[in-house]
Design a protein around this motif. Structure first.
Motif, PDB file in Angstrom:
ATOM      1  N   THR A  56       0.827  -1.197   0.000  1.00 58.02           N
ATOM      2  CA  THR A  56       0.000   0.000   0.000  1.00 58.02           C
ATOM      3  C   THR A  56       0.865   1.252   0.000  1.00 58.02           C
ATOM      4  OG1 THR A  56      -1.760  -1.123   1.199  1.00 58.02           O
ATOM      5  CG2 THR A  56      -1.766   1.279   1.284  1.00 58.02           C
ATOM      6  N   GLY A  57       0.627   2.155  -0.954  1.00 60.00           N
ATOM      7  CA  GLY A  57       1.333   3.430  -0.994  1.00 60.00           C
ATOM      8  C   GLY A  57       2.662   3.427  -1.700  1.00 60.00           C
ATOM      9  N   VAL A  58       3.175   2.245  -2.074  1.00 58.18           N
ATOM     10  CA  VAL A  58       4.457   2.154  -2.776  1.00 58.18           C
ATOM     11  C   VAL A  58       4.234   2.446  -4.263  1.00 58.18           C
ATOM     12  CG1 VAL A  58       6.378   0.625  -3.415  1.00 58.18           C
ATOM     13  CG2 VAL A  58       5.384   0.508  -1.113  1.00 58.18           C
ATOM     14  N   HIS A  59       5.211   3.101  -4.882  1.00 60.68           N
ATOM     15  CA  HIS A  59       5.109   3.505  -6.285  1.00 60.68           C
ATOM     16  C   HIS A  59       5.959   2.591  -7.176  1.00 60.68           C
ATOM     17  CE1 HIS A  59       3.570   7.025  -4.246  1.00 60.68           C
ATOM     18  NE2 HIS A  59       4.741   7.213  -3.674  1.00 60.68           N
ATOM     19  N   ALA A  60       5.688   2.646  -8.479  1.00 52.53           N
ATOM     20  CA  ALA A  60       6.498   1.890  -9.435  1.00 52.53           C
ATOM     21  C   ALA A  60       6.781   2.751 -10.651  1.00 52.53           C
ATOM     22  CB  ALA A  60       5.790   0.609  -9.856  1.00 52.53           C
ATOM     23  N   LYS A  61       8.061   2.977 -10.925  1.00 51.63           N
ATOM     24  CA  LYS A  61       8.446   3.643 -12.174  1.00 51.63           C
ATOM     25  C   LYS A  61       8.519   2.632 -13.309  1.00 51.63           C
ATOM     26  CE  LYS A  61      10.893   7.546 -10.100  1.00 51.63           C
ATOM     27  NZ  LYS A  61      12.140   8.344 -10.081  1.00 51.63           N
ATOM     28  N   GLN A  62       8.702   1.368 -12.950  1.00 55.31           N
ATOM     29  CA  GLN A  62       8.679   0.301 -13.952  1.00 55.31           C
ATOM     30  C   GLN A  62       8.261  -1.000 -13.289  1.00 55.31           C
ATOM     31  OE1 GLN A  62      12.333  -1.733 -15.596  1.00 55.31           O
ATOM     32  NE2 GLN A  62      11.715  -0.702 -17.471  1.00 55.31           N
ATOM     33  N   LEU A  63       7.200  -1.579 -13.815  1.00 51.86           N
ATOM     34  CA  LEU A  63       6.779  -2.906 -13.391  1.00 51.86           C
ATOM     35  C   LEU A  63       6.244  -3.627 -14.629  1.00 51.86           C
ATOM     36  CD1 LEU A  63       5.078  -4.122 -10.228  1.00 51.86           C
ATOM     37  CD2 LEU A  63       3.951  -4.678 -12.382  1.00 51.86           C
ATOM     38  N   TYR A  64       6.532  -4.905 -14.740  1.00 52.53           N
ATOM     39  CA  TYR A  64       6.036  -5.695 -15.861  1.00 52.53           C
ATOM     40  C   TYR A  64       4.973  -6.674 -15.379  1.00 52.53           C
ATOM     41  CZ  TYR A  64       9.959  -4.121 -18.757  1.00 52.53           C
ATOM     42  OH  TYR A  64      10.846  -3.359 -19.483  1.00 52.53           O
ATOM     43  N   LEU A  65       4.032  -6.959 -16.258  1.00 55.18           N
ATOM     44  CA  LEU A  65       3.031  -7.981 -16.009  1.00 55.18           C
ATOM     45  C   LEU A  65       2.833  -8.763 -17.298  1.00 55.18           C
ATOM     46  CD1 LEU A  65       0.053  -6.978 -17.419  1.00 55.18           C
ATOM     47  CD2 LEU A  65       0.492  -5.179 -15.748  1.00 55.18           C
ATOM     48  N   HIS A  66       2.324  -9.990 -17.174  1.00 52.30           N
ATOM     49  CA  HIS A  66       1.992 -10.719 -18.396  1.00 52.30           C
ATOM     50  C   HIS A  66       0.509 -11.050 -18.444  1.00 52.30           C
ATOM     51  CE1 HIS A  66       2.994 -14.716 -16.234  1.00 52.30           C
ATOM     52  NE2 HIS A  66       1.746 -14.884 -16.678  1.00 52.30           N
ATOM     53  N   LEU A  67       0.028 -11.218 -19.680  1.00 53.67           N
ATOM     54  CA  LEU A  67      -1.367 -11.573 -19.921  1.00 53.67           C
ATOM     55  C   LEU A  67      -1.440 -12.411 -21.185  1.00 53.67           C
ATOM     56  CD1 LEU A  67      -2.767  -9.682 -22.446  1.00 53.67           C
ATOM     57  CD2 LEU A  67      -2.108  -7.928 -20.817  1.00 53.67           C
ATOM     58  N   ASP A  68      -2.526 -13.148 -21.326  1.00 55.29           N
ATOM     59  CA  ASP A  68      -2.745 -13.989 -22.501  1.00 55.29           C
ATOM     60  C   ASP A  68      -4.034 -13.558 -23.199  1.00 55.29           C
ATOM     61  OD1 ASP A  68      -0.504 -15.600 -21.885  1.00 55.29           O
ATOM     62  OD2 ASP A  68      -1.713 -16.771 -20.477  1.00 55.29           O
ATOM     63  N   THR A  69      -3.968 -13.420 -24.517  1.00 55.40           N
ATOM     64  CA  THR A  69      -5.156 -13.091 -25.302  1.00 55.40           C
ATOM     65  C   THR A  69      -4.972 -13.545 -26.746  1.00 55.40           C
ATOM     66  OG1 THR A  69      -6.629 -11.305 -26.030  1.00 55.40           O
ATOM     67  CG2 THR A  69      -4.295 -10.771 -25.847  1.00 55.40           C
ATOM     68  N   ALA A  70      -6.092 -13.842 -27.394  1.00 52.18           N
ATOM     69  CA  ALA A  70      -6.079 -14.167 -28.821  1.00 52.18           C
ATOM     70  C   ALA A  70      -6.378 -12.937 -29.668  1.00 52.18           C
ATOM     71  CB  ALA A  70      -7.114 -15.252 -29.111  1.00 52.18           C
ATOM     72  N   ASN A  71      -6.653 -11.813 -29.019  1.00 51.11           N
ATOM     73  CA  ASN A  71      -6.991 -10.579 -29.730  1.00 51.11           C
ATOM     74  C   ASN A  71      -5.799 -10.089 -30.554  1.00 51.11           C
ATOM     75  OD1 ASN A  71      -7.511  -7.697 -30.249  1.00 51.11           O
ATOM     76  ND2 ASN A  71      -9.292  -8.020 -28.915  1.00 51.11           N
ATOM     77  N   LYS A  72      -6.016  -9.836 -31.838  1.00 47.99           N
ATOM     78  CA  LYS A  72      -4.933  -9.460 -32.749  1.00 47.99           C
ATOM     79  C   LYS A  72      -4.556  -7.977 -32.654  1.00 47.99           C
ATOM     80  CE  LYS A  72      -4.487 -13.431 -34.967  1.00 47.99           C
ATOM     81  NZ  LYS A  72      -3.372 -14.320 -34.689  1.00 47.99           N
ATOM     82  N   SER A  73      -5.423  -7.155 -32.109  1.00 45.66           N
ATOM     83  CA  SER A  73      -5.176  -5.709 -32.133  1.00 45.66           C
ATOM     84  C   SER A  73      -3.910  -5.316 -31.377  1.00 45.66           C
ATOM     85  CB  SER A  73      -6.378  -4.958 -31.550  1.00 45.66           C
ATOM     86  OG  SER A  73      -6.617  -5.354 -30.206  1.00 45.66           O
ATOM     87  N   ILE A  74      -3.547  -6.100 -30.406  1.00 45.11           N
ATOM     88  CA  ILE A  74      -2.358  -5.801 -29.609  1.00 45.11           C
ATOM     89  C   ILE A  74      -1.090  -5.926 -30.455  1.00 45.11           C
ATOM     90  CG2 ILE A  74      -1.928  -8.133 -28.729  1.00 45.11           C
ATOM     91  CD1 ILE A  74      -1.477  -6.834 -25.955  1.00 45.11           C
ATOM     92  N   VAL A  75      -1.128  -6.809 -31.470  1.00 39.80           N
ATOM     93  CA  VAL A  75       0.013  -6.983 -32.371  1.00 39.80           C
ATOM     94  C   VAL A  75      -0.082  -6.047 -33.569  1.00 39.80           C
ATOM     95  CG1 VAL A  75       1.156  -8.592 -33.939  1.00 39.80           C
ATOM     96  CG2 VAL A  75       0.378  -9.375 -31.710  1.00 39.80           C
ATOM     97  N   GLN A  76      -1.271  -5.895 -34.106  1.00 36.10           N
ATOM     98  CA  GLN A  76      -1.468  -5.107 -35.324  1.00 36.10           C
ATOM     99  C   GLN A  76      -1.145  -3.635 -35.133  1.00 36.10           C
ATOM    100  OE1 GLN A  76      -5.521  -6.200 -35.996  1.00 36.10           O
ATOM    101  NE2 GLN A  76      -5.015  -8.058 -37.155  1.00 36.10           N
ATOM    102  N   ASN A  77      -1.479  -3.101 -33.957  1.00 35.63           N
ATOM    103  CA  ASN A  77      -1.218  -1.686 -33.699  1.00 35.63           C
ATOM    104  C   ASN A  77      -0.962  -1.469 -32.209  1.00 35.63           C
ATOM    105  OD1 ASN A  77      -1.127   1.113 -33.603  1.00 35.63           O
ATOM    106  ND2 ASN A  77      -2.676   1.339 -35.210  1.00 35.63           N
ATOM    107  N   PRO A  78       0.247  -1.816 -31.743  1.00 37.90           N
ATOM    108  CA  PRO A  78       0.531  -1.699 -30.307  1.00 37.90           C
ATOM    109  C   PRO A  78       0.417  -0.269 -29.778  1.00 37.90           C
ATOM    110  CG  PRO A  78       2.526  -2.230 -31.550  1.00 37.90           C
ATOM    111  CD  PRO A  78       1.374  -2.400 -32.481  1.00 37.90           C
ATOM    112  N   GLU A  79       0.803   0.728 -30.595  1.00 35.56           N
ATOM    113  CA  GLU A  79       0.710   2.119 -30.132  1.00 35.56           C
ATOM    114  C   GLU A  79      -0.744   2.521 -29.892  1.00 35.56           C
ATOM    115  OE1 GLU A  79       3.041   4.259 -29.183  1.00 35.56           O
ATOM    116  OE2 GLU A  79       4.466   2.610 -29.450  1.00 35.56           O
TER     117      GLU A  79
END
Length: 252
Positions: A56-79
């Motif tokens: 609680t209350g701690v900050h993160a300037k960089q943290l990574y997480l992973h997720l799984d999806t079949a949705n193509k939009s994440i690859v087609q246009n990541p920006e």
């Protein structure tokens, strides 16, 4: 059903308004807000797994997480995906990058190093509330840096861990432990292959016993050898702590 792909998201957040990273009942967390935004964007339930937990209350300037999806939009246009997710997220959580990774890549177990910074300031500043710990007395930085060197290497850090944590070992390898002095503030930098719960905040509290309260430099060795949390210094407030970097062998 189309095969799912695994992705890493690099995020940053101000932890002030949250009860830490991990989803929990009856409390608002960073992971909860991310899962909601991702589910809205992908139009499917999304479960994330982070590189680690922040309290609680701690900050993160960089943290990574992973997720799984079949949705193509994440690859087609990541920006476009990043822009849309940031529009769905609260102002204090931001997605910075998205990476396609191998399906067995793991945000927690594949991390080879993590770094934290703890911020302390000495002049009252309303703009640093919840961002840095305010103390009135200036500690002996040179003495604390000498004490910090005793943390380096592969050691048992049981003395800095919360009790009753479910970990297989309290051994960590610390590669950096130093204080940086600025005009009206100091910052403690620490890097290791892994961290125990509460380890950084207890370490800072212990080093301040040396820098503020006159304990000898060798006090750090005494605390480490004791393996007892009761021998170490107090846990300093969470709001001065930042997770600053998580390193993986396959992400630059």
């Amino acid at each position: 059903m189309e095969d799912k792909r695994r992705y890493f998201l690099e995020i940053a957040y101000d932890g002030t308004a949250y009860h830490g990273w991990q989803v929990q009942p009856n409390a608002i967390t960073v992971q909860e807000k991310l899962n909601q935004a991702l589910a809205t964007f992908f139009r499917e339930p999304i479960e994330t797994l982070g590189a680690g937990r922040t309290d609680t209350g701690v900050h993160a300037k960089q943290l990574y997480l992973h997720l799984d999806t079949a949705n193509k939009s994440i690859v087609q246009n990541p920006e476009k995906c990043i822009h849309a997710l940031n529009a769905l997220l609260p102002y204090d959580i931001a997605v910075k990058n998205i990476y396609a990774v191998a399906n067995d890549a793991h945000a927690r177990f594949d991390a080879t190093a993590r770094s934290y910074a703890y911020h302390v300031h000495f002049k009252k500043d309303p703009f640093l509330v919840h961002k840095s710990w305010f103390i009135r007395d200036i500690p002996d930085i040179e003495k604390m840096n000498a004490a910090a060197k005793l943390l380096l290497g592969k050691k048992d850090f049981s003395c800095f861990s919360k009790s009753n944590t479910q970990v297989f070992t309290n051994i960590c390898t610390v590669t950096e432990a130093r204080w940086e002095q600025n005009a009206d503030s100091i910052v403690f930098h620490i890097s290791a292959d892994r961290f125990l719960r509460n380890m950084v905040r207890a370490t800072v509290g212990t080093l301040l016993e040396v820098g503020l309260k006159g304990k000898p430099i060798t006090y750090v060795n005494e605390v480490l050898e004791s393996k007892s949390r009761s021998k170490a210094g107090v846990s300093v407030p969470a709001h001065g702590l930042y997770l600053t970097q998580v390193i993986y062998p396959y992400i630059n």
